[in-house]
Design an enzyme around this catalytic site. Sequence first.
Site, PDB file in Angstrom:
ATOM      1  N   ASP A   1       0.867  -1.177   0.000  1.00  0.00           N
ATOM      2  CA  ASP A   1       0.000   0.000   0.000  1.00  0.00           C
ATOM      3  C   ASP A   1       0.905   1.228   0.000  1.00  0.00           C
ATOM      4  OD1 ASP A   1      -2.492   1.455   0.417  1.00  0.00           O
ATOM      5  OD2 ASP A   1      -3.187  -0.379   1.391  1.00  0.00           O
TER       6      ASP A   1
ATOM      7  N   ASP B   1      -3.075   4.705  -2.394  1.00  0.00           N
ATOM      8  CA  ASP B   1      -4.166   5.266  -1.601  1.00  0.00           C
ATOM      9  C   ASP B   1      -4.603   6.630  -2.137  1.00  0.00           C
ATOM     10  OD1 ASP B   1      -5.571   4.862   1.050  1.00  0.00           O
ATOM     11  OD2 ASP B   1      -4.719   6.846   1.401  1.00  0.00           O
TER      12      ASP B   1
ATOM     13  N   GLU C   1      -6.574   3.685  -5.694  1.00  0.00           N
ATOM     14  CA  GLU C   1      -7.863   3.832  -5.006  1.00  0.00           C
ATOM     15  C   GLU C   1      -8.424   5.189  -5.392  1.00  0.00           C
ATOM     16  OE1 GLU C   1      -9.861   4.319  -0.641  1.00  0.00           O
ATOM     17  OE2 GLU C   1      -8.195   5.522  -1.355  1.00  0.00           O
TER      18      GLU C   1
ATOM     19  N   HIS D   1     -10.821  -3.353   3.312  1.00  0.00           N
ATOM     20  CA  HIS D   1     -10.737  -2.926   4.717  1.00  0.00           C
ATOM     21  C   HIS D   1     -11.596  -1.697   5.028  1.00  0.00           C
ATOM     22  CE1 HIS D   1      -8.111  -0.453   2.398  1.00  0.00           C
ATOM     23  NE2 HIS D   1      -8.029   0.414   3.393  1.00  0.00           N
ATOM     24  N   ASP D   2     -12.239  -1.116   4.025  1.00  0.00           N
ATOM     25  CA  ASP D   2     -13.065   0.084   4.240  1.00  0.00           C
ATOM     26  C   ASP D   2     -14.557  -0.182   4.048  1.00  0.00           C
ATOM     27  OD1 ASP D   2     -10.894   1.787   4.692  1.00  0.00           O
ATOM     28  OD2 ASP D   2     -10.666   2.244   2.562  1.00  0.00           O
TER      29      ASP D   2
HETATM   30  C1  NOJ Z   1      -8.217   5.112   1.981  1.00  0.00           C
HETATM   31  C2  NOJ Z   1      -7.869   3.958   2.850  1.00  0.00           C
HETATM   32  O1  NOJ Z   1      -8.316   2.779   2.228  1.00  0.00           O
HETATM   33  C3  NOJ Z   1      -8.522   4.202   4.182  1.00  0.00           C
HETATM   34  O2  NOJ Z   1      -8.468   3.075   5.019  1.00  0.00           O
HETATM   35  C4  NOJ Z   1      -7.858   5.401   4.799  1.00  0.00           C
HETATM   36  O3  NOJ Z   1      -8.532   5.747   5.993  1.00  0.00           O
HETATM   37  C5  NOJ Z   1      -7.873   6.616   3.867  1.00  0.00           C
HETATM   38  N1  NOJ Z   1      -7.602   6.293   2.495  1.00  0.00           N
HETATM   39  C6  NOJ Z   1      -6.846   7.613   4.297  1.00  0.00           C
HETATM   40  O4  NOJ Z   1      -5.568   7.131   4.012  1.00  0.00           O
END
Ligand code: NOJ
Length: 561
Positions: A97, A201, A263, A327-328
Site C-alpha cells: 500500500d 491510496d 484507489e 478494509h473500508d
Molecule cells: C483510503 C484507505 O483505504 C482508508 O483506510 C484510509 O482511511 C484513507 N484512504 C486515508 O488514508
Amino acid sequence: MKQWWKEAIIYQIYTKSFNDTNGDGIGDLRGIIEKLDYIKSLGADVIWLNPIYCSPDVDNGYDISDYQNIDPRYGTMDEFKELLNEIHQRGMRLIMDMVLNHTSDEHLWFQESKKSKNNPYRNYYIWRPGKDGKEPNNWGNYFYEGKGSAWEYDNTTGEYYLHNYSKKMPDLNWDNPELKNSMCNMMRWWLDMGVDGFRMDAINRLVKPKGLPDSPNPPTPPVGVYGYVVDRTMCANQPGIHELLHELNQRVFQHYNMMVVGETGNVDSAIAIDYVKEERQEINMVFHFEIAKNPILVDAVKFKEIQRRWWHVVEEHGWITQYLSNHDTPRQVSRFGNDTEYLYESATMLATLMHTHPGTVYIYQGEEIGMTNVNFPSIEYYNEKYTVGKYETMVESGIEPMQALNSLKMMSRDNVRTPMQWNNKVHGGFTTGTPWMHVNPNYKEINVEKEEQTQHSVLNYYKILTSLRKKNPIMVYGSYHQLYESDPELIVYERTYEEVTWLVICNFYGNKHKMPDKLEKRLRENSKIRLLLSNYYSNDKSTIKPYEACIYEIKIGDMKG
Ligand code: NOJ
C-alpha cells in the site's frame, strides 16, 4: 495485451488482524509467513498488504511516519525481506500500500515543516494564513473529526495546514518538485528491493484545485438523521492529476515489471478511462466505489448497469478491478447476501459474480470463509475513525446515541477489521493474547479449519473458482455480454474467448425464480451445454434457487438457441 496483473487473483491482508505469532494481540509479518501456504492453497497469487510502515496508528497505518521502515509492532525489515522472499519462492507476488496523499504529523518532514515558514520542508505540506480570522476555506475533513474543518491552526507560525483526513494526517504538497523527488526515490527503493507493485491510496486526490476555493456544498451541521455530509469532490480528479501520474509512470513505474492499482473515490467509468487507458501510461487499474462503497445498497439492475459501463473501460484498452469488500467496506455476505439463512449460497454466488466478471479479482481476508459483519453492542467497541467521528457529530447534533450507532453499524469499517477466524479455539486462533479488537463471536461456526474439513464450504468453492481462473483464460480475456439486462433479480451474462462461451446465471436474491423461457429452452435443447460449476447440489433448469449461481460452458459449433 496479456499481462500477469490481469490474470492475478489478489489476496488482501490487513496485517493487524491476520495472524499474531508473539501474543501481543496484533497480527504480524511472521504470522503472514506462517500462513503463506494457506494463501497459496486458496489459489491467490498476489498479496496486497495494507500499510505496515512505522505509524502512530491513528488510521491503522495510513498515517505513515517513516516510509522506509517496518512498524515494530508488525516485525523488522529482515522479517519483511524474509516474507518477500518466501512469497517469491512460492511463485507469488507482493504489492504494498503506498500512501502519497498525506503522512502522519509525526513524520520528520512535517515536524520540520511546522518549525518555521522558511524551513526547507515547509512546502512539503499545504500551509495557508487564515481568512478573516477563520480557516482558509470551508472544506470539511472526511473523518468528521473535531469541529469538522479540513484545516488545523498551528501556533508556531500562525498558519493553518490542510488535512483532508485526520488532523494527524496532513496533506502533502505535490506542487513541490522536492516532495516529488523524495517520493520517487522512496518508491524506487521498495521496487529495487523486489516488491511487485503498489496499491495507491487516494491517488486521484494528490493535486488540489488551484487557489483552494470554497466548496459550494459546505458541511453545515446538523442535517437530517445522518448528521452532516462532507463534500469529497473538491480535491478529486483535479486538472494536473493526469500529468502527475504520467510523470510518476515515466520516472518510476515503467522501469519495473510491476502493477499499480489506484484507489479512486469520486470516479465513475467515464472518468476512470483516463487513468487506466494503456496508451496514456498512468496506472493499470482503479478501485471505484460504485458497488462496494456505495452508501445506497446496489440492486441487481444497478449492478448490471455499473458492470456494463465498466466493461467499456476494458473495450477501450483500459483495465478494471472486481471486488465487493476491502478494509473500508462492510463484509460482502452481510451487505449483499444473507449471512444467516443463506450464508453459503449467497457468499458463493457473490464470489461467482466477482470471479467470472472481467477484471482483476481481489479477495479480502476472511471473505473466502464467509466472515460476516459484527454487531457490537455499543460505540466503545468501535475503533475506526470514520465511525467514531460520525457518531460524535450525530450525537452532538441531538440524535439518540443508539439511533446513531444503529445507522452506522452496517457500513462501519470495523466490520471487516475483526481478527481472522482460523479455528474454534479461543479468539478464533488469531492470538494467544488479548486481541486488539474483539473477535466476531461467530468464530466457532465460521473458521478456516472447519471450512477446510467441510466438502461444500465457502472456502472450497473459492478454491474451485481460483483454479478455474488459472486454467481458463476466458475468465480474464473473454468478451462480456449481458442478457436480461432489466430483469430485477437475475444477473445473466456470457463470456466468450476463442472457441468457447461461458454462460453465467446468478440469482442476486433469496427467493426462488422461474428460469426465463428462452434460457430454459436453451439449456434443455442444447445437449452439449455442460454445467461447469454450481453452488447447489442439484439444478433443475426450470427454476433458479435462492442465491443460486451456475456457470455453463458451450463450445462454439455446439451453440443453439
Ligand atoms: C483510503 C484507505 O483505504 C482508508 O483506510 C484510509 O482511511 C484513507 N484512504 C486515508 O488514508
